[in-house]
Motif scaffolding. Structure first.
Motif, PDB file in Angstrom:
ATOM      1  N   GLU A 182     -12.511 -20.413  19.133  1.00  0.00           N
ATOM      2  CA  GLU A 182     -12.427 -19.207  18.309  1.00  0.00           C
ATOM      3  C   GLU A 182     -12.626 -17.943  19.139  1.00  0.00           C
ATOM      4  OE1 GLU A 182     -15.370 -19.749  15.345  1.00  0.00           O
ATOM      5  OE2 GLU A 182     -14.372 -21.462  14.386  1.00  0.00           O
ATOM      6  N   ASP A 183     -13.561 -17.963  20.044  1.00  0.00           N
ATOM      7  CA  ASP A 183     -13.880 -16.790  20.863  1.00  0.00           C
ATOM      8  C   ASP A 183     -13.875 -17.219  22.332  1.00  0.00           C
ATOM      9  OD1 ASP A 183     -14.762 -14.483  22.005  1.00  0.00           O
ATOM     10  OD2 ASP A 183     -16.701 -14.414  20.976  1.00  0.00           O
ATOM     11  N   VAL A 184     -12.955 -16.663  23.110  1.00  0.00           N
ATOM     12  CA  VAL A 184     -12.827 -17.085  24.511  1.00  0.00           C
ATOM     13  C   VAL A 184     -14.066 -16.722  25.322  1.00  0.00           C
ATOM     14  CG1 VAL A 184     -10.312 -17.035  24.561  1.00  0.00           C
ATOM     15  CG2 VAL A 184     -11.599 -14.931  25.013  1.00  0.00           C
ATOM     16  N   THR A 185     -14.829 -15.699  24.882  1.00  0.00           N
ATOM     17  CA  THR A 185     -16.017 -15.319  25.649  1.00  0.00           C
ATOM     18  C   THR A 185     -17.101 -16.391  25.576  1.00  0.00           C
ATOM     19  OG1 THR A 185     -16.966 -14.112  23.767  1.00  0.00           O
ATOM     20  CG2 THR A 185     -15.554 -12.871  25.265  1.00  0.00           C
ATOM     21  N   LEU A 213     -32.853  -9.764  21.199  1.00  0.00           N
ATOM     22  CA  LEU A 213     -32.700 -10.520  22.437  1.00  0.00           C
ATOM     23  C   LEU A 213     -31.556 -10.003  23.295  1.00  0.00           C
ATOM     24  CD1 LEU A 213     -33.432 -12.910  24.227  1.00  0.00           C
ATOM     25  CD2 LEU A 213     -31.983 -14.356  22.786  1.00  0.00           C
ATOM     26  N   THR A 214     -30.425  -9.633  22.683  1.00  0.00           N
ATOM     27  CA  THR A 214     -29.266  -9.192  23.453  1.00  0.00           C
ATOM     28  C   THR A 214     -29.587  -7.941  24.262  1.00  0.00           C
ATOM     29  OG1 THR A 214     -27.788 -10.121  21.775  1.00  0.00           O
ATOM     30  CG2 THR A 214     -26.854  -8.512  23.308  1.00  0.00           C
ATOM     31  N   THR A 215     -30.185  -6.946  23.598  1.00  0.00           N
ATOM     32  CA  THR A 215     -30.531  -5.701  24.296  1.00  0.00           C
ATOM     33  C   THR A 215     -31.630  -5.938  25.333  1.00  0.00           C
ATOM     34  OG1 THR A 215     -29.950  -4.418  22.329  1.00  0.00           O
ATOM     35  CG2 THR A 215     -31.304  -3.326  23.977  1.00  0.00           C
ATOM     36  N   PRO A 256     -29.713 -20.124  18.116  1.00  0.00           N
ATOM     37  CA  PRO A 256     -28.797 -21.215  17.765  1.00  0.00           C
ATOM     38  C   PRO A 256     -27.403 -21.111  18.360  1.00  0.00           C
ATOM     39  CG  PRO A 256     -28.858 -19.615  15.988  1.00  0.00           C
ATOM     40  CD  PRO A 256     -29.718 -19.059  17.095  1.00  0.00           C
ATOM     41  N   SER A 257     -27.046 -19.982  18.956  1.00  0.00           N
ATOM     42  CA  SER A 257     -25.658 -19.770  19.385  1.00  0.00           C
ATOM     43  C   SER A 257     -25.540 -19.812  20.908  1.00  0.00           C
ATOM     44  CB  SER A 257     -25.160 -18.406  18.879  1.00  0.00           C
ATOM     45  OG  SER A 257     -25.887 -17.350  19.481  1.00  0.00           O
ATOM     46  N   PRO A 258     -24.352 -20.139  21.435  1.00  0.00           N
ATOM     47  CA  PRO A 258     -24.157 -20.121  22.896  1.00  0.00           C
ATOM     48  C   PRO A 258     -24.450 -18.751  23.508  1.00  0.00           C
ATOM     49  CG  PRO A 258     -22.354 -21.289  21.836  1.00  0.00           C
ATOM     50  CD  PRO A 258     -23.157 -20.661  20.733  1.00  0.00           C
ATOM     51  N   LYS A 259     -24.065 -17.680  22.798  1.00  0.00           N
ATOM     52  CA  LYS A 259     -24.322 -16.345  23.330  1.00  0.00           C
ATOM     53  C   LYS A 259     -25.822 -16.076  23.411  1.00  0.00           C
ATOM     54  CE  LYS A 259     -23.206 -11.456  22.723  1.00  0.00           C
ATOM     55  NZ  LYS A 259     -22.512 -10.435  21.900  1.00  0.00           N
ATOM     56  N   GLY A 260     -26.578 -16.497  22.378  1.00  0.00           N
ATOM     57  CA  GLY A 260     -28.025 -16.295  22.397  1.00  0.00           C
ATOM     58  C   GLY A 260     -28.696 -17.078  23.512  1.00  0.00           C
ATOM     59  N   VAL A 261     -28.262 -18.334  23.697  1.00  0.00           N
ATOM     60  CA  VAL A 261     -28.838 -19.147  24.777  1.00  0.00           C
ATOM     61  C   VAL A 261     -28.520 -18.533  26.131  1.00  0.00           C
ATOM     62  CG1 VAL A 261     -28.748 -21.406  25.894  1.00  0.00           C
ATOM     63  CG2 VAL A 261     -28.769 -21.254  23.401  1.00  0.00           C
ATOM     64  N   ASP A 269     -27.032 -28.983  24.394  1.00  0.00           N
ATOM     65  CA  ASP A 269     -26.197 -29.368  23.242  1.00  0.00           C
ATOM     66  C   ASP A 269     -25.495 -28.151  22.648  1.00  0.00           C
ATOM     67  OD1 ASP A 269     -27.005 -31.969  23.564  1.00  0.00           O
ATOM     68  OD2 ASP A 269     -28.610 -31.852  22.054  1.00  0.00           O
ATOM     69  N   ILE A 270     -26.218 -27.035  22.529  1.00  0.00           N
ATOM     70  CA  ILE A 270     -25.614 -25.817  21.974  1.00  0.00           C
ATOM     71  C   ILE A 270     -24.489 -25.318  22.876  1.00  0.00           C
ATOM     72  CG2 ILE A 270     -26.057 -23.392  21.402  1.00  0.00           C
ATOM     73  CD1 ILE A 270     -28.896 -24.231  20.601  1.00  0.00           C
ATOM     74  N   LEU A 271     -24.727 -25.335  24.183  1.00  0.00           N
ATOM     75  CA  LEU A 271     -23.735 -24.836  25.130  1.00  0.00           C
ATOM     76  C   LEU A 271     -22.510 -25.751  25.183  1.00  0.00           C
ATOM     77  CD1 LEU A 271     -26.184 -23.747  27.964  1.00  0.00           C
ATOM     78  CD2 LEU A 271     -24.987 -22.254  26.356  1.00  0.00           C
ATOM     79  N   ASN A 272     -22.711 -27.058  25.117  1.00  0.00           N
ATOM     80  CA  ASN A 272     -21.568 -27.982  25.094  1.00  0.00           C
ATOM     81  C   ASN A 272     -20.737 -27.788  23.828  1.00  0.00           C
ATOM     82  OD1 ASN A 272     -21.819 -29.325  27.571  1.00  0.00           O
ATOM     83  ND2 ASN A 272     -23.412 -30.683  26.761  1.00  0.00           N
ATOM     84  N   ASN A 273     -21.385 -27.497  22.720  1.00  0.00           N
ATOM     85  CA  ASN A 273     -20.627 -27.191  21.494  1.00  0.00           C
ATOM     86  C   ASN A 273     -19.815 -25.919  21.658  1.00  0.00           C
ATOM     87  OD1 ASN A 273     -21.510 -29.420  20.034  1.00  0.00           O
ATOM     88  ND2 ASN A 273     -23.341 -28.378  19.285  1.00  0.00           N
TER      89      ASN A 273
END
Length: 613
Positions: A48-51, A209-211, A248-253, A38-42
């Motif tokens: 807003e951000d092409v990435t 998480l990102t690092t 909660p965000s696509p980047k985090g997932v 669901d998060i990724l489909n959103n």
């Protein structure tokens, strides 16, 4: 000889413990996958951000979820319209989103490729920019120009900036440079030792998480990582990823799934041993289902690495008694499912499981029915002068007659259960009123409730008697209506018991006032109090009042002073302290100001006179 045997057993036990590795107690379940989807489909819906199109498309591919055709078409249209020259990272993610979304056609042009190569040649380019520039060339199938020079530039840049993100991007860049990037292997040990361990269970790198995802994916791409990263560290990294399932965000997932996929593909992949389904069994269904899987809940790559699956021990938590030892689990209906029959007495158990060289401790409950083996109910005198008259009942029988009780008697209920329970109550109820009494276990699963009718009941009447039994380990609960008791209480007791209701109103009686003096005495003292004013008027009449030095400034001063006296009079008669202070502040300020002016004018009038002298 016996000492040697004991020593050998001890050594073998130590070797077994050292060789076994703790597994991971969880995995990404179907509910987690649905939430991630669901998060990724959103993420595919926003513009807003092409990435984010890359994060969403890549995350869905890792979950093996199909991409909605309409969302894919809209995303492709937006990428084609809005894609411009940007950072190497943005270019890499847009180009890969174009491929993952199956947009078709060619998105990049020669000018963009030329700019990407210029980034590689620029010594000022950061490690991150160089890494993503190399990723872009790999994506579009271009060769890397002058790999040796690029490797030297990265090493120079690491001398300036050896932060964890910079080292993480260097890991990825080193793999893309092939033989020229082998220098990165020398930094792996430095990267691994910078990981932070949390409670001995989790392992992460500073930066969140990102690092952590950046470094995990970089290490897993590098074959030399196996020399510095062991199985326990991999399991702790997996536990950290599982603790971040609430992103909660696509980047985090995306970062979470990228790292999990990297660990799954590593030679020392994590093995997850968990209870599959409900964590309890019953006598009718004693099979406890155990799942042995990878981080995504699927079958592990090599089944031989997780077999055989054995319950090394099962310990009853209440008394630490081992009730099961070295019992092999049977294969289930799927590759990840194993069955452990738990034909044990009801209770809470801690089970130590091993799957190959992996170990994990899980907790389970064995549920069972409650049965009332015997029950006696009756009345006894409060002073214990005579033996109680008890009636024996078998569940679900009721008393054949109504018990007749009064304030001098106790209601006694004794019952024996098949096993101890957490909740045993006797309930007395009449219309809308009820009283609950707790049954205490005396010995050998024998419970007794003794109720003082005179002290516990507030009114006469007929009361239903119920036995209520329940337990967290019970497959059944019991609510047994034992019969009726008719209680007769004396009126005095009844009036005393009405104290349970509202308390009577209390009227406070103040002390009788003292007798006041005669009116003549009061008038005399009033005259004495006012006599100084009369004396002042007499003296003014004899001596006279000098108005020669009267100034206009004296008028507001005397008015203010008079106002203060009037305010004090009102305070004495009717005002409270707070109201008086509220009025005193402005009146006092007014009086102080004009009093100062008056004194200043008087002082200035006397100065020339002193000078003449």
């Amino acid at each position: 000889m016996s000492k040697i045997s004991l020593l050998a057993v001890f050594i073998v036990s130590i070797i077994t413990l050292e060789c076994s590795q703790a597994s991971v107690g969880g995995y990404f379940s179907e509910n987690d996958a649905k939430k991630f989807t669901d998060i990724l489909n959103n993420g595919l819906k926003q513009q807003e951000d092409v990435t984010n199109y890359y994060h969403a498309a890549r995350g869905l591919s890792l979950l093996k979820k199909p991409i909605d055709v309409a969302l894919s078409k809209n995303a492709c249209s937006f990428l084609q319209k809005s894609f411009k020259e940007g950072t190497p990272e943005a270019t890499f993610k847009v180009l890969n989103a174009w491929i993952l979304l199956k947009c078709g056609g060619k998105l990049h042009n020669e000018a963009q490729v030329k700019n990407i190569k210029a980034v590689l040649e620029d010594k000022a380019s950061s490690t991150e920019s160089v890494r993503y520039a190399l990723e872009v060339l790999a994506t579009i199938g271009e060769s890397v120009p002058n790999a040796g020079k690029i490797a030297k530039n990265i090493q120079d840049k690491l001398r300036e900036d050896d932060s964890l993100p910079s080292l993480g991007h260097a890991l990825h860049a080193g793999v893309l440079l092939g033989n020229e990037g082998k220098f990165v292997a020398d930094r792996i040990q430095e990267i691994v030792v910078q990981a932070d361990e949390i409670d001995g269970k989790l392992l992460q790198w500073e930066g969140g998480l990102t690092t952590t995802s950046l470094i995990i994916t970089g290490l897993m791409r590098n074959s030399a990582a196996g020399q510095h990263l062991n199985q326990k560290q991999v399991d702790k990294l997996a536990n950290y990823l599982l603790s971040r399932k609430t992103v909660p965000s696509p980047k985090g997932v995306w970062a979470l799934l990228e790292a999990a996929e990297a660990l799954n593909s590593y030679a020392l992949f994590p093995v997850c041993i968990t209870i599959d389904g409900e964590p309890f069994v019953t006598a009718e269904k004693p099979d406890l289902k155990i799942r042995v899987s990878n981080l995504f809940g699927g079958a592990v790559r090599s089944k031989t690495s997780v077999t055989p699956v054995v319950a090394q021990s099962a310990t009853r938590i209440s008394d630490d008694v081992v009730v099961l030892s070295k019992q092999s689990l049977n294969p289930g209906t799927t590759q990840t499912e194993f069955i452990l029959p738990l034909k044990l007495t009801p209770g809470h158990y801690r089970i130590q499981l091993t799957a190959g060289s992996n170990t994990q401790s899980v907790e389970s409950r064995v549920l069972g029915p409650i049965a009332v083996q015997s029950l006696e109910i009756g009345l006894m005198d409060a002073d214990g002068s005579s033996a109680p008259k008890l009636n024996k009942l078998q569940h679900p029988q009721k008393l054949t007659s109504i018990l007749q009780g009064d304030s001098s008697q106790h209601l006694v209920v004794k019952f024996t259960l098949s096993r101890s329970v957490h909740q045993a109550f006797i309930r007395l109820s009449s219309q809308n009123k009820e009283i609950i009494f707790v049954g205490e276990e005396e010995a050998g699963k024998l419970y007794k409730v003794e109720i003082n009718l005179g002290n516990e009941l507030s009114q006469s009447g007929d009361f239903d008697i119920e036995l209520i039994l329940g337990d967290s380990l019970a497959t059944n609960s019991i609510r047994w209506n034992l019969g009726v008791i008719s209680v007769s209480l004396p009126s005095a007791s009844l009036s005393a018991k009405t104290a349970r209701g509202p308390k009577p109103e209390i009227n406070h009686l103040f002390r009788v006032a003292d007798k006041r003096p005669a009116e003549v005495v009061s008038l005399l003292f009033t005259a004495l109090t006012l006599s100084p004013i009369l004396l002042l008027l007499i003296l003014w009449a004899r001596i006279g009042v000098n108005m020669g030095n009267f100034s206009v400034l004296a008028v507001p001063f005397h008015l203010g002073f008079g106002g203060i006296l009037a305010l004090f009079t009102l305070f004495w008669l009717k005002l409270n302290m707070f109201t008086t202070c509220a009025w005193l502040i402005p009146i006092g300020g007014f009086t102080l100001f004009f009093g100062h002016k008056l004194l200043s004018s008087i002082a200035s009038g006397k100065k020339p006179e002193k000078a003449d002298k």
